[in-house]
Design an enzyme around this catalytic site. Structure first.
Site, mmCIF file in Angstrom:
data_model
loop_
_atom_site.group_PDB
_atom_site.id
_atom_site.type_symbol
_atom_site.label_atom_id
_atom_site.label_comp_id
_atom_site.label_asym_id
_atom_site.label_seq_id
_atom_site.Cartn_x
_atom_site.Cartn_y
_atom_site.Cartn_z
ATOM 1 N N THR A 15 41.972 36.961 43.544
ATOM 2 C CA THR A 15 42.874 36.810 44.821
ATOM 3 C C THR A 15 44.169 36.878 44.623
ATOM 4 O O THR A 15 45.069 37.605 45.098
ATOM 5 C CB THR A 15 42.251 35.560 45.474
ATOM 6 O OG1 THR A 15 41.004 35.427 45.936
ATOM 7 C CG2 THR A 15 43.112 35.243 46.711
ATOM 8 N N GLN B 120 34.134 42.625 40.073
ATOM 9 C CA GLN B 120 32.435 42.733 39.944
ATOM 10 C C GLN B 120 31.991 43.519 38.936
ATOM 11 O O GLN B 120 30.902 43.390 38.374
ATOM 12 C CB GLN B 120 31.895 42.912 41.180
ATOM 13 C CG GLN B 120 32.116 42.053 42.179
ATOM 14 C CD GLN B 120 31.475 40.822 42.182
ATOM 15 O OE1 GLN B 120 30.325 40.705 41.252
ATOM 16 N NE2 GLN B 120 31.822 39.810 43.001
ATOM 17 N N SER C 29 38.695 38.342 37.679
ATOM 18 C CA SER C 29 38.495 36.896 37.541
ATOM 19 C C SER C 29 37.797 36.500 36.387
ATOM 20 O O SER C 29 36.734 37.176 35.930
ATOM 21 C CB SER C 29 38.058 36.167 38.629
ATOM 22 O OG SER C 29 38.843 35.829 39.749
ATOM 23 N N HIS D 236 35.866 34.033 35.993
ATOM 24 C CA HIS D 236 34.408 33.383 36.511
ATOM 25 C C HIS D 236 33.385 34.090 36.626
ATOM 26 O O HIS D 236 32.242 33.659 36.965
ATOM 27 C CB HIS D 236 34.673 31.945 37.517
ATOM 28 C CG HIS D 236 35.070 32.697 38.723
ATOM 29 N ND1 HIS D 236 34.089 32.624 39.835
ATOM 30 C CD2 HIS D 236 36.114 33.186 39.313
ATOM 31 C CE1 HIS D 236 34.555 33.016 41.109
ATOM 32 N NE2 HIS D 236 35.725 33.482 40.630
ATOM 33 N N CYS E 165 33.275 34.436 50.121
ATOM 34 C CA CYS E 165 34.617 34.258 50.509
ATOM 35 C C CYS E 165 34.614 34.584 51.919
ATOM 36 O O CYS E 165 35.740 34.494 52.744
ATOM 37 C CB CYS E 165 35.542 35.187 49.828
ATOM 38 S SG CYS E 165 35.601 34.765 48.273
HETATM 39 N N1 PMP Z 1 37.336 40.611 44.751
HETATM 40 C C1 PMP Z 1 36.217 40.532 44.436
HETATM 41 C C2 PMP Z 1 35.324 42.050 44.278
HETATM 42 C C3 PMP Z 1 35.485 39.508 44.433
HETATM 43 O O1 PMP Z 1 34.100 39.525 44.353
HETATM 44 C C4 PMP Z 1 36.055 38.153 44.499
HETATM 45 C C5 PMP Z 1 35.479 36.853 44.138
HETATM 46 N N2 PMP Z 1 34.348 36.608 45.004
HETATM 47 C C6 PMP Z 1 37.353 38.135 44.513
HETATM 48 C C7 PMP Z 1 38.205 39.251 44.529
HETATM 49 C C8 PMP Z 1 38.203 37.082 44.425
HETATM 50 O O2 PMP Z 1 38.349 36.333 43.144
HETATM 51 P P1 PMP Z 1 38.771 34.774 42.840
HETATM 52 O O3 PMP Z 1 38.023 33.692 44.028
HETATM 53 O O4 PMP Z 1 38.343 34.470 41.701
HETATM 54 O O5 PMP Z 1 40.339 34.882 43.215
#
Ligand code: PMP
Length: 375
Positions: free
Chosen positions: A72, A181, A202, A204, A333
């Site tokens: 993000t 992803q 990310s 995680h 999200c």
């Molecule tokens: N981009 C994509 C394609 C994601 O799948 C995600 C996580 N759902 C994010 C951005 C955001 O990642 P984070 O919540 O670790 O900041």
């Protein structure tokens, strides 16, 4: 035990990752920006090792890896940072797609309110952009920045990143991709993709800790960094791109997860493909004509399934499944809202409201998938 099939939302930290992190939460608490004493030097060294491991996984240089709090932040930092730094020189047109993660879409909407023009590209029935649209835009209205998701988080479809990167490189257009992803699920090397000037991911999503990720900001052939306006101003950590004391424990965890991901990449990709086939067969056998798969079978992230349980409300379905299987409706999200991704792919509101996403990890076993037979 509940079978966890929401690995696109987040993954469990691997035991090796946890073990690597623990000393940096207690004994080894030094600040890597301090100097000379061993706690500081140890922290500095371990951050360097972790940066090298992340660079190795992505196929870029270590200097191009900027640690952030996650994708993000990386998406915000890159899109806002490029827009702010280059708009006078390169105009105010930004191109993205209708199927981006909210971290890109909302950032673009914010910039629209600040006077930028944003083109949101249409996608086909599987959620992929048409390369011809990019060619036309570059020819007729060359943008300041193109930001296109590599692999979709709800249906797994891969966009033609190599083709887009080549077009952008040939036409000197900044290209950013949200690769959150695809890390650990698609074999790529940024060294072969010079046109990808910025990338977000990310930790995680690959069994590393939450709250840590990377913005890759490429350097040119002369090793000169690409300038952007930072999101966070302060103590000039991360070459001034991202100020703030480094979260050493998280960086160590990310580094370990990146190393494990890189070491096991071909095996994990194969395993995810096998698990996806197994789950598809189980679901087909169990639910037959009552389900439809929304995702494509090819050119996709292995292990992400988007399944329409015809006529069944997905919230109710998830609730009923919860004691046995953990799944989601799509992006964690944007939960609550109907999927903008499926909408852009042409699905009706009823089809969207009866769709769930199942997402696998290489740690999932075929044995565990048999839980569906007991439902
Ligand atoms: N981009 C994509 C394609 C994601 O799948 C995600 C996580 N759902 C994010 C951005 C955001 O990642 P984070 O919540 O670790 O900041």
């Amino acid at each position: 035990m509940v079978l966890y099939l929401d690995n696109s939302a987040t993954t469990q930290v691997l035991p090796e990752v946890k073990d690597a992190m623990l000393p940096y939460l207690f004994e080894e608490f030094g600040n890597p920006s301090s100097k000379f004493y061993s706690l500081a030097e140890n922290a500095k060294n371990v951050v360097k090792e972790s940066r090298d491991a992340v660079a190795q996984l992505l196929g870029c240089t270590s200097k191009e890896v900027i640690f952030t709090s996650g994708a993000t932040e990386s998406n915000n930092m890159i899109i806002k940072g490029v827009a702010d730094y280059y708009s006078e020189e390169r105009g105010n047109h930004i191109v993205t797609t209708k199927t981006e993660h909210p971290a890109v879409l909302e950032t673009c909407k914010y910039l629209e309110n600040k006077g930028f023009r944003v083109t949101y590209l249409d996608v086909d029935q599987y959620g992929r952009i048409n390369i011809k649209d990019i060619e036309d835009i570059i020819k007729n209205d060359p943008p300041l920045l193109i930001s296109i998701i590599w692999g979709n988080n709800e249906v797994g479809s891969l966009n033609p990143i190599t083709e887009i990167a080549t077009l952008c490189e040939e036409n000197d257009i900044f290209f950013h991709t949200d690769a959150t992803q695809v890390i650990g699920k698609v074999d790529f090397n940024l060294d072969d993709l010079r046109g990808v000037r910025f990338l977000s991911c990310s930790s995680h999503k690959v069994h590393g800790p939450k709250g840590i990720g990377t913005a890759v900001i490429r350097r040119d052939e002369l090793d000169i960094p690409t300038k952007i306006t930072p999101l966070l101003h302060g103590g000039s950590q991360e070459d001034g791109y991202r100020s703030g004391t480094l979260a050493v424990h998280n960086i160590v965890g990310f580094g370990k997860a990146a190393k494990l991901t890189n070491d096991n990449l071909p095996n994990n990709i194969e395993r995810l493909g096998e698990l996806e086939n197994e789950l598809t067969n189980i679901l087909n056998k169990k639910f037959g004509h009552n389900i439809v798969f929304n995702h494509d079978y090819k050119d996709k992230i292995p292990g992400i399934l988007s399944v329409n349980f015809k006529g069944v409300n997905n919230e109710l379905l998830m609730k009923n499944l919860a004691p046995y299987v953990a799944v989601s409706t799509g992006s964690a999200c944007s939960s609550g809202k109907p999927s903008h991704v499926l909408e852009a792919m042409g699905y009706s509101i009823d089809e969207i409201r009866s769709t769930i996403r199942l997402s696998l990890s290489p740690t999932t076993t075929k044995e565990e998938l048999k839980v569906f037979n007991q439902l």
